[in-house]
Design an enzyme around this catalytic site. Structure first.
Site, PDB file in Angstrom:
ATOM      1  N   ASP A  58       0.842  -1.209   0.000  1.00 38.56           N
ATOM      2  CA  ASP A  58       0.000   0.000   0.000  1.00 38.56           C
ATOM      3  C   ASP A  58       0.876   1.257   0.000  1.00 38.56           C
ATOM      4  O   ASP A  58       0.372   2.372  -0.119  1.00 38.56           O
ATOM      5  CB  ASP A  58      -1.003  -0.001   1.157  1.00 38.56           C
ATOM      6  CG  ASP A  58      -0.331   0.056   2.519  1.00 38.56           C
ATOM      7  OD1 ASP A  58       0.912  -0.060   2.593  1.00 38.56           O
ATOM      8  OD2 ASP A  58      -1.056   0.214   3.525  1.00 38.56           O
ATOM      9  N   SER A  59       2.197   1.068   0.066  1.00 36.99           N
ATOM     10  CA  SER A  59       3.120   2.194  -0.139  1.00 36.99           C
ATOM     11  C   SER A  59       2.886   2.835  -1.500  1.00 36.99           C
ATOM     12  O   SER A  59       3.306   3.971  -1.728  1.00 36.99           O
ATOM     13  CB  SER A  59       4.580   1.716  -0.028  1.00 36.99           C
ATOM     14  OG  SER A  59       4.785   0.569  -0.830  1.00 36.99           O
ATOM     15  N   LYS A 127      -0.857  -9.671   2.911  1.00 32.74           N
ATOM     16  CA  LYS A 127      -0.118  -9.165   4.082  1.00 32.74           C
ATOM     17  C   LYS A 127      -1.023  -8.196   4.825  1.00 32.74           C
ATOM     18  O   LYS A 127      -1.776  -7.450   4.181  1.00 32.74           O
ATOM     19  CB  LYS A 127       1.159  -8.443   3.640  1.00 32.74           C
ATOM     20  CG  LYS A 127       1.909  -7.782   4.801  1.00 32.74           C
ATOM     21  CD  LYS A 127       3.252  -7.222   4.382  1.00 32.74           C
ATOM     22  CE  LYS A 127       3.219  -5.820   3.851  1.00 32.74           C
ATOM     23  NZ  LYS A 127       2.657  -4.808   4.786  1.00 32.74           N
ATOM     24  N   GLU A 129      -1.140  -5.599   8.598  1.00 35.70           N
ATOM     25  CA  GLU A 129      -0.360  -5.026   9.700  1.00 35.70           C
ATOM     26  C   GLU A 129      -0.991  -5.348  11.051  1.00 35.70           C
ATOM     27  O   GLU A 129      -2.215  -5.365  11.176  1.00 35.70           O
ATOM     28  CB  GLU A 129      -0.287  -3.492   9.525  1.00 35.70           C
ATOM     29  CG  GLU A 129       0.444  -3.071   8.264  1.00 35.70           C
ATOM     30  CD  GLU A 129       0.539  -1.549   8.100  1.00 35.70           C
ATOM     31  OE1 GLU A 129       0.130  -0.803   9.027  1.00 35.70           O
ATOM     32  OE2 GLU A 129       1.023  -1.112   7.043  1.00 35.70           O
ATOM     33  N   GLU A 196       9.421  -4.089  10.374  1.00 34.43           N
ATOM     34  CA  GLU A 196       9.787  -2.790   9.804  1.00 34.43           C
ATOM     35  C   GLU A 196      10.334  -1.864  10.889  1.00 34.43           C
ATOM     36  O   GLU A 196       9.698  -1.651  11.930  1.00 34.43           O
ATOM     37  CB  GLU A 196       8.563  -2.145   9.118  1.00 34.43           C
ATOM     38  CG  GLU A 196       8.900  -0.781   8.530  1.00 34.43           C
ATOM     39  CD  GLU A 196       7.880  -0.243   7.539  1.00 34.43           C
ATOM     40  OE1 GLU A 196       6.937  -0.973   7.193  1.00 34.43           O
ATOM     41  OE2 GLU A 196       8.042   0.907   7.116  1.00 34.43           O
TER      42      GLU A 196
END
Ligand code: KIV
Length: 298
Positions: A58-59, A127, A129, A196
């Site tokens: 989503d970056s 993925k 978070e 991260e």
């Protein structure tokens, strides 16, 4: 139709990768290489270079769409880019990043949206978070047959709760919480975890404590694999570059240089040159001129 089903339409010499290689590589002590990718030509290049996995992160909200952070990214935007990547990659494992609010509101919503990444986006895994607060969603997605990659440490979708893009896990309590979360994600069935922006020695400790591979970004060399945002490592995104990024190219500079040369060529009438023009047979041209001349006489 998506042609990225495992094993489909593979050219000779191409081997389809599966998530099993994550565990195998960890067992053999071979680092896993993952990069983000958001479009067809980049996916082709990543795949041909032999990347293990492509993360449609989503970056993309920041580096491709120009948002301030990843919070505004929608499912539709993610799926649009996932499809482009799936059309380009034949071999790599494709990881679809679940955007903010696509899995937080309810477990049912999480499973449905995870399913969309496979059915509509051509991804192989998703993925998401978060740690202990996401276990129900993770378990439900996995029991629907969708492999899940976790993401701990700096979780950019929580930028407002975290108060900025700061490294995480730098106190005893915070480090302990990340370690506990990693153990919980492993127990819930994640096949891998992104770590991260956490201290390198914490990432190394976690990587040794869990059997599933860790993929680090700003988490040092002790992880089982590495991931970078492709626009950062290619020097395509010049708003800021995190300290942990190694720049392998300066494509923004090269693009600007090429655009400048084009503008000068157009201004000086150097472009287009003879070799860039379409020709027509002489006799057709002469016939046209004669026709036009006789039209005028009428
Ligand atoms: O969205 C993304 O690109 C990511 C990586 C930074 C791991 O989540």
């Amino acid at each position: 139709m998506l042609t990225n089903a495992p094993g489909a339409n593979l050219p000779a010499g191409y081997k389809k990768k599966t998530i099993q290689i994550f565990r195998q590589k960890k067992e053999r002590g071979e680092p896993i290489a993952m990069l983000t990718g958001y479009d067809y030509p980049t996916a082709l290049a990543l795949d041909r270079a032999g990347i293990d996995a492509i993360l449609v992160g989503d970056s993309l909200g920041m580096v491709v769409l120009g948002y301030e952070n990843t919070v505004p990214v929608t499912m539709e935007e993610m799926l649009h880019h996932c499809r482009a990547v799936a059309r380009g990659a034949r071999s790599a494992i494709l990881v679809g990043d679940m955007p903010f609010m696509s899995y937080q509101a309810s477990v049912e919503q999480a499973v449905r949206n995870a399913g969309r990444f496979l059915q509509e986006g051509g991804m192989h895994v998703v993925k998401l978070e978060g740690g202990r607060e996401r276990l129900d969603a993770i378990r439900a997605i996995i029991s629907a047959g969708i492999p899940v990659m976790g993401h701990l440490g700096l979780t950019p979708q929580s930028i407002h709760a975290l108060g900025g893009y700061h490294p995480q896990g730098r106190t005893t309590a915070a480090a302990r919480r990340i370690l506990e979360d990693a153990l919980l994600l492993e127990e819930a069935g994640c096949f891998s975890i992104v770590l991260e922006s956490v201290p390198a020695r914490l990432a190394e400790l976690i990587s040794k404590r869990i059997a599933i591979p860790t993929i680090g970004i700003g988490a040092g060399a002790g992880c089982d694999g590495q991931v970078l945002v492709v626009h950062d490592m290619l020097g395509l995104f010049d708003r800021f570059t995190p300290k942990f990024v190694k720049k392998y190219a300066d494509l923004h500079g090269e693009m600007q240089h090429a655009f400048g040369e084009y503008i000068e060529d157009v201004a000086a009438r150097r472009y287009p040159a003879q070799e860039h023009m379409v020709e027509m047979p002489d006799e057709e041209w002469q016939a046209l001129l004669m026709e036009i001349a006789s039209d005028k006489d009428k």
